[in-house]
Design an enzyme around this catalytic site. Sequence first.
Site, mmCIF file in Angstrom:
data_model
loop_
_atom_site.group_PDB
_atom_site.id
_atom_site.type_symbol
_atom_site.label_atom_id
_atom_site.label_comp_id
_atom_site.label_asym_id
_atom_site.label_seq_id
_atom_site.Cartn_x
_atom_site.Cartn_y
_atom_site.Cartn_z
ATOM 1 N NE ARG A 1 -16.505 70.801 -15.313
ATOM 2 C CZ ARG A 1 -15.331 71.436 -15.374
ATOM 3 N NH1 ARG A 1 -14.868 72.071 -14.325
ATOM 4 N NH2 ARG A 1 -14.622 71.464 -16.501
ATOM 5 C CD GLU A 2 -26.680 72.028 -16.669
ATOM 6 O OE1 GLU A 2 -26.993 73.202 -16.462
ATOM 7 O OE2 GLU A 2 -27.378 71.059 -16.344
ATOM 8 C CB CYS B 1 -26.103 67.288 -10.872
ATOM 9 S SG CYS B 1 -26.464 66.913 -12.587
#
Length: 434
Positions: free
Chosen positions: A154-155, A260
């Site tokens: 996850r960013e 995403c």
Amino acid sequence: MKITITGTGYVGLVTGVCLSDVDHQITCYDIDQEKINLLNSGKSPIYEPGLDELIQKNISAGRLSFTADVKEAYSDADCIFIAVGTPPNEDGSANLTYIEKAAIEIAEHITKDCIVVTKSTVPVGTNEYIGRIIAERVPAGLTVKIVSNPEFLREGSAIHDTFHGDRIVIGSNDQEAGKVIADIYAPFKLPIVHTDIRSAEMIKYASNSFLALKISFINEIANLCEKVGGNIEHVAAGVGLDKRIGSKFLQAGIGFGGSCFPKDINALNHLANEYDYDFKILKSVIDVNRLQKERLFYKAKEAVGSLAGKKITILGLTFKPNTDDIRDAASLKLIQDLLMEDAVITVYDPVGMPNVEKLFGNKLQYAESAEKALEDAEATFILTEWDEIKNLSLEQVKRYMTKPILFDGRNCFTLEDAEKQGIQYYSIGRKAIV
Ligand SMILES: NC(=O)c1ccc[n+]([C@@H]2O[C@H](COP(=O)([O-])OP(=O)(O)OC[C@H]3O[C@@H](n4cnc5c(N)ncnc54)[C@H](O)[C@@H]3O)[C@@H](O)[C@H]2O)c1
């Protein structure tokens, strides 16, 4: 082993840097020379907590290098991880142009047998397609094996997720190739799911779609709470304690965005259509999310009336905190809606403003702090729950604004506090304080 990572974006860069940190010899390759120049000077082109330090450490240790030279990238690679973008086409399908180009370049430049690993999120069947592209072009006598290895980081917590992820998925129709990739990841000591290529591709889409479904579901419960009189924060806490459900991804808000979820669920829906399967739940998830992104705007129109000429502030622009990524962020839709209304917009985000400025230029005003952005505002929207935004005191907020009206898409404040400060407060799934 000489490992090359193709694409130094959020996935490729973090993967390359983390693999170098566990002693692999990594070359990161990108077609964007500017990014490579920045990286060679030890700086990350993206905002990701802790990344700059890890880049500098591993460059100095001689384990990590960056290049925009395709020959240098591929000529003696044993293993190539593809991490290029797969953005959405207009019809929702995944755009495979970057993947195709990468596959062609790999075939044209490798000089020995190698394994090509796809980290990019690609529709079921794409790895086989990559295999065909390469097989048609590779010099006679060379063998290229294909492995699917979808990414789940996850960013904002990408480094932590790489070292401490829930699982690594390795899809391979060749046991030996799957084992080589598993060995590369062995130092991370994470559970590994070995499967066939098509199942691996599906795991990624099924995971993201299920998480998106949880978000859309809780958003619908929140919308109903507003009507029947309930508090979504309490409801989500009560629901989330059930271990079969879990508390993660039950935060009601203004819908999911980012690079995403929206693209992946659209791509899965498109894939289902291609196979003549009507994926009803997925279509609802997409619809609910589209409507959710507009909810605060319509609440504002209802509460404030015409927004023309009004000074409106937006706090938080990125699709979530701790990233500079604004792809498909709720802020972009709200800004467009507010511009259509001729509102005068001031925005603030700790790191997302340069990216927003590239899109909207001087149509917006960019404040240097949340406090400055609030000055003289007649209504404020909160779209990203950055710590520094959540930690604002409502007393301060009230003092700066001309009219203290808050539309909070992330439920950052308590209803009690808003009531105590005399702020008109509209949030998600909770009663309005008017
Ligand atoms: N960003 C995320 O949080 C995340 C998480 C999991 C999976 N993914 C998937 O991973 C893939 C990459 O996503 P991202 O966010 O890192 O993308 P990105 O757009 O940030 O980075 C892609 C990079 O690839 C480079 N590139 C394009 N074509 C190239 C080529 N032929 N050779 C070398 N480099 C090339 C681009 O210049 C760019 O730097 C996508 O499929 C995405 O869906 C992303």
